[in-house]
Design a protein around this motif. Structure first.
Motif, short mmCIF file in Angstrom:
data_model
loop_
_atom_site.label_atom_id
_atom_site.label_comp_id
_atom_site.label_asym_id
_atom_site.label_seq_id
_atom_site.Cartn_x
_atom_site.Cartn_y
_atom_site.Cartn_z
N VAL A 79 0.83 -1.29 -0.29
CA VAL A 79 0.01 -0.13 0.03
C VAL A 79 0.84 1.25 0.11
O VAL A 79 0.22 2.32 -0.07
CB VAL A 79 -0.95 -0.01 1.28
CG1 VAL A 79 -2.11 -1.16 1.26
CG2 VAL A 79 -0.20 -0.05 2.39
N ASP A 124 -5.64 -0.65 -0.05
CA ASP A 124 -5.96 0.89 -0.78
C ASP A 124 -5.43 1.82 0.07
O ASP A 124 -4.90 1.77 1.08
CB ASP A 124 -7.56 0.46 -0.81
CG ASP A 124 -8.28 1.80 -1.53
OD1 ASP A 124 -7.46 2.37 -2.63
OD2 ASP A 124 -9.49 1.94 -2.03
N GLN A 125 -5.58 3.04 -0.71
CA GLN A 125 -4.91 4.31 -0.27
C GLN A 125 -5.80 5.14 0.62
O GLN A 125 -7.05 4.45 0.82
CB GLN A 125 -4.47 5.32 -1.42
CG GLN A 125 -3.35 4.74 -2.22
CD GLN A 125 -2.19 4.40 -1.35
OE1 GLN A 125 -1.62 5.06 -0.69
NE2 GLN A 125 -1.41 3.09 -1.49
#
Length: 357
Positions: free
Chosen positions: A131, A191-192
């Motif tokens: 990530v 995810d960001q």
């Protein structure tokens, strides 16, 4: 999908495999700890306790002779009781095992715990690389990092020659529960993060919160075991006869006074860092939201946790509140920490809800 995205997805999958692999090894460590408690010889435990009894006391633990001349512990007699409420009784051997066979299972358990810790830590690091940020941006990542740090702290005490192997079984059991919840209900795809979390304070504030919680957990385990051991010693002091299960487990633990001291030292040492955690969170809130304190649910329960631990430390410094009363406050304080994590994040709407589950 571009090459970078494919690489990140591959690393995220590798992280998941490592976390599941660590759970498998933790399960083996759990079974080894069970074997340590089951097959450890109580007769050796009794001899160890007798050897640790101060020679100046006239009342040594009662020893009965068995066939073949082997001495076994009949009842670990309470020697004295101080004004503060603690008893001058010998510690058990620290680990559950008392004989060669039990000690072997214990060493296997610690070795497996170490291996599981390394595999889990690799999973956390791999998630971070996948990530490209701190690996604690949601509840799943926080949970896996939390259990890694808790086990690391436990192994650190062992490496420092602190005999806390008695904590191995409850620790591994809790870690398996934590990882089971994380992988089953809390899992979040890599995810960001939202823009507010793109800050160096994510590394500082959340990492200190994880470390504080992990060490507070060790203190809570010691406190809970202290309550059981203290009740056991009180029953012996009153001439009672605890059941076989209680004797087989509790007489192998350190004395109640030793458990109480261990828990107090851990909580007292980590309390200033928890204070820093709250201050760091306020500074980050000022940068992200334009105010340092807004009585958000997470902020409120962090402060309640701080107040609870402050009350515990004050109680330990007050003669009338040492012992069991202070221990209850310590457990309430850790309960506040747990609610701040699970309860607030899942059931309460707050600005911190963006972390998700």
């Amino acid at each position: 999908m571009n090459l970078a995205a494919a690489t990140n997805a591959s690393l995220a999958e590798m992280s998941n495999v490592l976390i599941y692999s660590s759970m498998a090894v933790y399960t083996l460590a759990f079974l080894a700890h069970i074997a340590e408690w089951v097959f450890g010889s109580r007769s050796k435990v009794g001899r160890t306790a007798a050897a640790l009894t101060p020679s100046r006391t006239a009342a040594a633990p009662q020893v009965a002779a068995q066939a073949g001349g082997t001495a076994v512990l009949d009842r670990p007699k309470v020697v004295t009781r101080s004004a503060a409420g603690s008893r001058d009784v010998p510690d058990g051997p620290g680990a559950a095992a008392g004989d060669v066979q039990g000690d072997l299972y214990g060493r296997i358990a610690v070795s497996l715990t170490t291996l599981a810790f390394l595999v889990e830590a690799a999973g956390v690091v791999t998630r971070a690389v996948a990530v490209q940020r701190a690996p604690w941006g949601n509840m799943y990542e926080f949970s896996t990092t939390f259990s890694t740090v808790a086990v690391g702290a436990y192994l650190g005490f062992l490496l420092a020659k602190k005999d806390i192997r008695w904590m191995g079984l409850p620790l591994v059991t809790t870690v398996l529960l934590d990882l089971g919840i994380a992988t089953t209900w809390l899992y979040t795809d890599s995810d960001q993060l939202v823009p507010a979390l793109h800050s160096y304070w994510l590394w500082i504030h959340v990492s200190t919160a994880i470390f504080c919680g992990a060490v507070f957990y060790l203190g809570a385990v010691a406190t809970l075991l202290y309550l059981f051991r203290d009740s056991y010693e009180s029953k012996l002091a009153g001439g009672g006869s605890p059941g076989g299960f209680a004797r087989s487990v509790l007489e192998r633990l350190p004395a109640a006074a030793s458990l109480d001291k261990f828990a107090y030292r851990i909580n007292a040492a980590i309390f200033p860092l928890w204070t820093f955690t709250i201050v760091a969170g306020a500074i980050w809130a000022g940068d992200a939201w334009g105010r340092y304190w807004g009585w958000d649910a997470k902020e409120v329960w962090s402060f309640i946790t701080w107040v609870a631990y402050a009350a515990y430390l004050h109680a330990r410094a007050t003669a009338g509140w040492k012992g069991r009363k202070a221990a209850y406050i310590a457990l309430i304080a850790f309960g506040c920490f747990l609610f701040n994590y699970y309860g607030v994040n899942i059931f309460v709407t707050s600005k911190h809800s963006y972390a998700g589950v």
